[in-house]
Scaffold this active site. Structure first.
Site, PDB file in Angstrom:
ATOM      1  N   TYR A 160       2.684   8.621   2.847  1.00 36.82           N
ATOM      2  CA  TYR A 160       1.922   7.698   3.551  1.00 36.82           C
ATOM      3  C   TYR A 160       1.384   8.060   4.923  1.00 36.82           C
ATOM      4  O   TYR A 160       0.527   7.507   5.323  1.00 36.82           O
ATOM      5  CB  TYR A 160       2.898   6.363   3.624  1.00 36.82           C
ATOM      6  CG  TYR A 160       2.180   4.921   3.585  1.00 36.82           C
ATOM      7  CD1 TYR A 160       1.423   4.610   3.008  1.00 36.82           C
ATOM      8  CD2 TYR A 160       2.385   4.351   4.849  1.00 36.82           C
ATOM      9  CE1 TYR A 160       0.681   3.297   2.825  1.00 36.82           C
ATOM     10  CE2 TYR A 160       1.794   3.091   5.092  1.00 36.82           C
ATOM     11  CZ  TYR A 160       0.848   2.739   3.986  1.00 36.82           C
ATOM     12  OH  TYR A 160       0.390   1.241   4.182  1.00 36.82           O
ATOM     13  N   LYS A 167       0.267   1.577  10.287  1.00 38.39           N
ATOM     14  CA  LYS A 167       0.963   0.190  10.174  1.00 38.39           C
ATOM     15  C   LYS A 167       1.999  -0.254  11.295  1.00 38.39           C
ATOM     16  O   LYS A 167       2.270  -1.311  11.582  1.00 38.39           O
ATOM     17  CB  LYS A 167       1.394   0.239   8.735  1.00 38.39           C
ATOM     18  CG  LYS A 167       0.566   0.416   7.577  1.00 38.39           C
ATOM     19  CD  LYS A 167      -0.515  -0.874   7.436  1.00 38.39           C
ATOM     20  CE  LYS A 167      -1.083  -0.824   6.236  1.00 38.39           C
ATOM     21  NZ  LYS A 167      -2.223  -1.966   6.091  1.00 38.39           N
TER      22      LYS A 167
END
Ligand SMILES: NC(=O)c1ccc[n+]([C@@H]2O[C@H](COP(=O)([O-])OP(=O)(O)OC[C@H]3O[C@@H](n4cnc5c(N)ncnc54)[C@H](O)[C@@H]3O)[C@@H](O)[C@H]2O)c1
Length: 260
Positions: A160, A167
């Site tokens: 990720y 995020k």
């Protein structure tokens, strides 16, 4: 039920439908069924075509479909000026947008490029701030802004990488925005969604492993759907959640509560 939600005839901007798998499309269906007026924004012509087809073949009705590239301040301002002119008031915004270059997801995190880092931040986190700022003059009756986040913001999820840091920045931005906009009765929250097979998810190399792991280990022993994220987003847009702001709400089969 509709009265409890108080979403009937509310003007809600949905940003980020790329196709029928998009989380934003699940959100659109829930909000439409609750009686909201939906204004869609898309980035590229390709998304416009997909969105037009989707709308044609579903019962969901769009009050407007506008182009908005969140990498451009001009585009964001123009879009919200048009919405303001045509609708007067904006009651809600669904920010369901993220992007990072594939090479920054595939490689080692330590090798993240300066440009790739900046681009992921700009598209996936800064855009929420720019959108809130452009929409604020039209959110004169108060309202609700929802962003979509993921567990990779706070824990390391293999593959990720640069998006996890974007995020984290998105979730912090939610809290700063919630604090400032609260006096105008504008609430800002994020949904931290479980893994859902979408176009954006294709860019995450470990995605299939994540899906399997959630199925095996999460409290609910299954993955979530865009409809489930849609319903929670609807609740967060509605009168039911009027006392909630600055929160990260998990719709992830409970996976986030696990230790080891
Ligand atoms: N799919 C998952 O597993 C998952 C899990 C948690 C959170 N999320 C988040 O949900 C949100 C929606 O993603 P999705 O999974 O539905 O994928 P998706 O590919 O369907 O949606 C992503 C959207 O972002 C838009 N976008 C990208 N750059 C843009 C730009 N510059 N301007 C305007 N729009 C732009 C795309 O056009 C697309 O519509 C994202 O924030 C994503 O990170 C997804």
């Amino acid at each position: 039920m509709k009265d409890l939600l108080q979403l009937k005839d509310k003007n809600i901007v949905i940003m980020g439908v790329a196709n029928e798998r998009s989380i934003a499309w699940g959100v659109a269906e829930s909000l439409y069924n609750a009686g909201a007026n939906l204004i869609f924004t898309y980035r590229k012509e390709r998304s416009y075509k997909k969105l037009s087809k989707l709308l044609e073949n579903s019962t969901v009705d769009a009050k407007a479909v506008l182009q908005c590239d969140v990498n451009s301040d001009e585009s964001i301002k123009e879009t919200f000026a048009t919405i303001g002119k045509d609708f007067g008031v904006v009651h809600g915004i669904v920010h369901s947008i993220a992007f990072a270059h594939a090479e920054d997801l595939k490689g080692k995190f330590v090798e993240t490029s300066r440009d790739g880092f900046a681009f992921a931040q700009d598209t996936s986190a800064y855009s929420l701030i720019a959108v809130a700022n452009a929409a604020k003059p039209y959110m004169s009756e108060g309202g609700s802004i929802i962003a979509m986040s993921y567990l990779g913001a706070e824990r390391v999820v293999k593959g990720y990488n640069v998006m996890g840091v974007a995020k984290a920045s998105l979730e912090a931005s939610v809290k700063y925005l919630a604090t400032e906009l609260g006096e105008d009765n504008i609430r800002v929250n994020a949904i931290s969604a479980g893994a859902i097979r979408t176009l954006a998810a294709k860019g995450v190399p470990s995605f299939n492993d994540v899906l399997t792991r959630i199925e095996q280990e999460s409290p609910l022993k299954r993955n979530v759907t865009k409809e489930e994220v849609g319903d929670m987003t609807m609740a967060m847009m509605s009168h039911l959640s009027r006392g909630v702001t600055g929160e990260i709400i998990y719709v992830d089969s409970g996976y986030n509560i696990l230790g080891i």
